[in-house]
Motif scaffolding. Structure first.
Motif, PDB file in Angstrom:
ATOM      1  N   TYR A   1       0.771  -1.253   0.002  1.00 37.41           N
ATOM      2  CA  TYR A   1       0.056  -0.114  -0.223  1.00 37.41           C
ATOM      3  C   TYR A   1       1.086   1.158   0.297  1.00 37.41           C
ATOM      4  N   LYS A   2       2.015   1.059   0.655  1.00 36.70           N
ATOM      5  CA  LYS A   2       2.833   2.316   0.872  1.00 36.70           C
ATOM      6  C   LYS A   2       3.419   2.919  -0.347  1.00 36.70           C
ATOM      7  N   GLY A   3       3.119   4.017  -0.962  1.00 33.70           N
ATOM      8  CA  GLY A   3       3.718   4.548  -2.220  1.00 33.70           C
ATOM      9  C   GLY A   3       2.711   4.068  -3.394  1.00 33.70           C
ATOM     10  N   SER A   4       1.777   3.267  -3.242  1.00 33.23           N
ATOM     11  CA  SER A   4       0.862   2.937  -4.227  1.00 33.23           C
ATOM     12  C   SER A   4       0.003   3.900  -4.680  1.00 33.23           C
ATOM     13  N   PHE A   5      -0.643   3.808  -6.077  1.00 35.58           N
ATOM     14  CA  PHE A   5      -1.326   4.908  -6.656  1.00 35.58           C
ATOM     15  C   PHE A   5      -2.593   5.046  -5.875  1.00 35.58           C
ATOM     16  N   MET A   6      -3.087   3.848  -5.354  1.00 38.33           N
ATOM     17  CA  MET A   6      -4.382   4.046  -4.377  1.00 38.33           C
ATOM     18  C   MET A   6      -3.847   4.753  -3.181  1.00 38.33           C
ATOM     19  N   HIS A   7      -2.781   4.723  -2.664  1.00 40.99           N
ATOM     20  CA  HIS A   7      -2.258   5.508  -1.427  1.00 40.99           C
ATOM     21  C   HIS A   7      -2.205   7.088  -1.965  1.00 40.99           C
ATOM     22  N   PHE A   8      -1.785   7.561  -3.078  1.00 40.70           N
ATOM     23  CA  PHE A   8      -1.671   8.539  -3.661  1.00 40.70           C
ATOM     24  C   PHE A   8      -2.806   9.306  -3.780  1.00 40.70           C
ATOM     25  N   LEU A   9      -3.754   8.669  -4.380  1.00 43.15           N
ATOM     26  CA  LEU A   9      -4.931   9.283  -4.734  1.00 43.15           C
ATOM     27  C   LEU A   9      -5.690   9.368  -3.474  1.00 43.15           C
ATOM     28  N   ARG A  10      -5.716   8.668  -2.400  1.00 41.10           N
ATOM     29  CA  ARG A  10      -6.449   8.885  -1.155  1.00 41.10           C
ATOM     30  C   ARG A  10      -5.775  10.020  -0.453  1.00 41.10           C
ATOM     31  N   SER A  11      -4.360  10.253  -0.802  1.00 43.17           N
ATOM     32  CA  SER A  11      -3.782  11.502  -0.055  1.00 43.17           C
ATOM     33  C   SER A  11      -4.095  12.778  -0.623  1.00 43.17           C
ATOM     34  N   VAL A  12      -4.342  12.570  -2.102  1.00 43.39           N
ATOM     35  CA  VAL A  12      -4.787  13.776  -2.982  1.00 43.39           C
ATOM     36  C   VAL A  12      -6.074  14.188  -2.245  1.00 43.39           C
ATOM     37  N   TYR A  13      -7.010  12.906  -2.155  1.00 45.25           N
ATOM     38  CA  TYR A  13      -8.431  13.333  -1.428  1.00 45.25           C
ATOM     39  C   TYR A  13      -8.379  14.359  -0.181  1.00 45.25           C
ATOM     40  N   ALA A  14      -7.494  13.491   0.482  1.00 48.16           N
ATOM     41  CA  ALA A  14      -7.384  14.226   1.983  1.00 48.16           C
ATOM     42  C   ALA A  14      -6.462  15.460   2.063  1.00 48.16           C
ATOM     43  N   ASN A  15      -5.704  15.892   0.697  1.00 46.93           N
ATOM     44  CA  ASN A  15      -4.891  17.019   0.909  1.00 46.93           C
ATOM     45  C   ASN A  15      -3.955  16.642   1.713  1.00 46.93           C
ATOM     46  N   LYS A  16      -3.330  15.570   1.786  1.00 48.92           N
ATOM     47  CA  LYS A  16      -2.186  15.405   2.480  1.00 48.92           C
ATOM     48  C   LYS A  16      -1.057  14.541   1.730  1.00 48.92           C
ATOM     49  N   VAL A  17      -0.913  14.974   0.513  1.00 45.52           N
ATOM     50  CA  VAL A  17       0.279  14.397  -0.363  1.00 45.52           C
ATOM     51  C   VAL A  17       1.502  14.494   0.196  1.00 45.52           C
ATOM     52  N   LEU A  18       1.937  15.463   0.717  1.00 43.29           N
ATOM     53  CA  LEU A  18       3.382  15.665   1.382  1.00 43.29           C
ATOM     54  C   LEU A  18       3.564  15.005   2.373  1.00 43.29           C
ATOM     55  N   LYS A  19       2.442  15.166   3.292  1.00 41.24           N
ATOM     56  CA  LYS A  19       2.694  14.306   4.715  1.00 41.24           C
ATOM     57  C   LYS A  19       2.568  12.663   4.601  1.00 41.24           C
ATOM     58  N   GLU A  20       2.010  12.439   3.345  1.00 42.49           N
ATOM     59  CA  GLU A  20       1.978  11.040   3.441  1.00 42.49           C
ATOM     60  C   GLU A  20       2.949  10.576   2.461  1.00 42.49           C
ATOM     61  N   GLY A  21       3.927  11.329   2.260  1.00 43.33           N
ATOM     62  CA  GLY A  21       5.411  11.012   1.851  1.00 43.33           C
ATOM     63  C   GLY A  21       5.363  10.943   0.376  1.00 43.33           C
ATOM     64  N   PHE A  22       4.585  11.435  -0.360  1.00 45.04           N
ATOM     65  CA  PHE A  22       4.667  11.874  -1.786  1.00 45.04           C
ATOM     66  C   PHE A  22       5.478  13.078  -2.226  1.00 45.04           C
ATOM     67  N   LEU A  23       6.132  13.099  -3.093  1.00 51.17           N
ATOM     68  CA  LEU A  23       6.903  14.139  -3.664  1.00 51.17           C
ATOM     69  C   LEU A  23       6.400  14.347  -5.124  1.00 51.17           C
ATOM     70  N   ALA A  24       5.579  15.308  -5.343  1.00 51.43           N
ATOM     71  CA  ALA A  24       4.857  15.439  -6.671  1.00 51.43           C
ATOM     72  C   ALA A  24       5.344  16.802  -7.461  1.00 51.43           C
ATOM     73  N   ARG A  25       5.899  16.754  -8.616  1.00 53.15           N
ATOM     74  CA  ARG A  25       6.568  18.063  -9.157  1.00 53.15           C
ATOM     75  C   ARG A  25       5.889  18.173 -10.379  1.00 53.15           C
ATOM     76  N   GLN A  26       5.725  19.182 -10.950  1.00 55.00           N
ATOM     77  CA  GLN A  26       5.215  19.487 -12.391  1.00 55.00           C
ATOM     78  C   GLN A  26       6.291  19.199 -13.238  1.00 55.00           C
ATOM     79  N   ILE A  27       5.989  18.659 -14.370  1.00 52.91           N
ATOM     80  CA  ILE A  27       6.764  18.429 -15.796  1.00 52.91           C
ATOM     81  C   ILE A  27       6.358  19.291 -16.525  1.00 52.91           C
ATOM     82  N   TYR A  28       7.381  20.192 -16.933  1.00 53.16           N
ATOM     83  CA  TYR A  28       6.856  21.052 -18.021  1.00 53.16           C
ATOM     84  C   TYR A  28       7.312  20.804 -19.499  1.00 53.16           C
ATOM     85  N   ALA A  29       8.387  19.929 -19.710  1.00 54.43           N
ATOM     86  CA  ALA A  29       8.382  19.697 -20.841  1.00 54.43           C
ATOM     87  C   ALA A  29       9.474  18.374 -20.753  1.00 54.43           C
ATOM     88  N   PHE A  30       9.329  17.534 -21.937  1.00 54.37           N
ATOM     89  CA  PHE A  30      10.477  16.391 -22.020  1.00 54.37           C
ATOM     90  C   PHE A  30      11.508  16.904 -23.217  1.00 54.37           C
TER      91      PHE A  30
END
Length: 373
Positions: free
Chosen positions: A221-250
């Protein structure tokens, strides 16, 4: 007098409990018929990705009780009929459906004719691409491989099932029933895709085995996509251990004198963690709406524990992605509607590459799973 007060208090508590249950849990019911309107007995109705499954009675009716508000994918199957699926959104009331199954047409594919050795080789390819190659996947056993329909088409290995493929995951403690709608393995580039509907059932085990399963489930569960989406729902992405960064270009790359432009793992991104409170909008008590740019997401709780959300202006820097630990997440639509259990209403809403994209059946959990506190 004290006895009367105790009696009144008990009745009040019962009433409150009943009211709360009635407000938060609902029933999904339906009647299943064929294309001529005749009711179908013993059709299987289930919520894909969950432990909820039942069969229609003599009148063709089914009931799935104890449904929380949220988004669900209802599937109904019966041998000889095409699989029926429907997205169902439960908000504040029971739902009743009328479902008509269509007789499944007979499709003639190119039949594999060859040695038993070749058949075994194809089956081994299928298991690796379908179950995965992780430690958990290696402890999965397919109990009825004979239900798999194999065929080939222009160098592509194809597979499907007319009935449930039954898998025992001895690492996570689940018996998984999987209806494979489509499986393709391309020998030319070793890529594979598959799609289908799943039902989970907990295995019975000793207290010692239950502890092992609990630990393995928590690790998956830790670090899974399910864990991430639940963290997004609860607005606790950083607190739950996820580092999400915006990609501008490849960053495009030309190999020598070739005119072919390749896109490798080098990107331009914002090194700061993105703020999801600027991307997510609360719709009601059960759903949020997520609008998101292309993201690179890693699970690094030790690093995020030292970080904080920032209001600084965005910056851009070149960065080399590590897809062995990170995932690229894109929205295919304008937005995704997400509920508290990590489910989303449009099942084609996300395009995923990298770590999450490589997860297979051997590392899946049902939506009912809740990590230890």
């Amino acid at each position: 007098m004290k006895t009367i007060l105790r009696y009144l208090l008990l009745n009040i508590l019962i009433f409150i409990g009943t009211f709360t249950y009635g407000q938060d849990r609902y029933r999904l019911t339906g009647i299943v018929t064929d294309d001529k309107g005749q009711t179908l007995k013993s059709a299987t109705a289930f919520i894909s990705g969950s432990e909820k499954i039942t069969a229609t009675n003599d009148d063709g009716k089914f009931t799935l009780a104890g449904m929380d508000p949220g988004s669900y994918k209802l599937s109904v199957t019966m041998l000889g009929y095409s699989l029926y699926t429907q997205n169902v959104i439960i908000k504040s009331s029971d739902i009743n459906l009328s479902i008509s199954l269509i007789v499944k047409p007979i499709v003639l594919n190119e039949v594999m004719i060859g040695s038993a050795k070749k058949a075994n080789t194809n089956y081994e390819f299928f298991k690796k691409k379908f179950l995965g190659t992780s430690a958990n996947a290696k402890q999965c056993a397919i109990l009825n491989p004979n239900v798999i329909n194999f065929s080939t088409r222009k160098g592509v290995l194809l597979a499907s099932t007319d009935e449930f493929l039954i898998i025992e995951n001895k690492a996570l403690g689940y018996r998984i029933k999987y209806l494979i709608k489509d499986f393709e393995y391309k020998r030319a580039d070793f890529t594979s895709i598959y799609d289908g509907e799943t039902s989970f059932e907990k295995l019975n085990g000793s207290p010692e085995m239950e502890k092992v399963w609990a630990k393995n489930r928590a690790d998956v569960y830790k670090g899974s996509f399910m864990h991430f989406l639940r963290s997004v729902y609860a607005n606790k992405v950083l607190k739950e251990g996820f580092l999400a960064r915006q990609i501008y270009a490849f960053v495009p790359f030309k190999d020598g004198n070739s005119d072919v432009v390749k896109y490798l793992n080098r990107v331009i991104l914002d090194p700061r963690p993105i703020r999801f409170d600027t991307l997510a909008t609360t719709l009601d008590s059960a759903f949020i709406s997520l609008k998101s740019p292309t993201l690179y997401v890693t699970y690094e709780p030790k690093i995020t524990a030292r970080m904080k959300d920032t209001d600084e202006s965005p910056t851009q820097t070149a960065f080399e992605l590590d897809n062995s630990i990170g995932s690229i997440l894109k929205l295919r639509a304008d937005k995704a509607i997400i509920d508290r259990k990590g489910s989303y209403t449009n099942y084609r809403a996300f395009y995923i590459e990298g770590y999450w994209g490589r997860n297979r059946v051997g590392d899946q959990l049902p939506y009912e799973y809740q990590p230890p506190k």
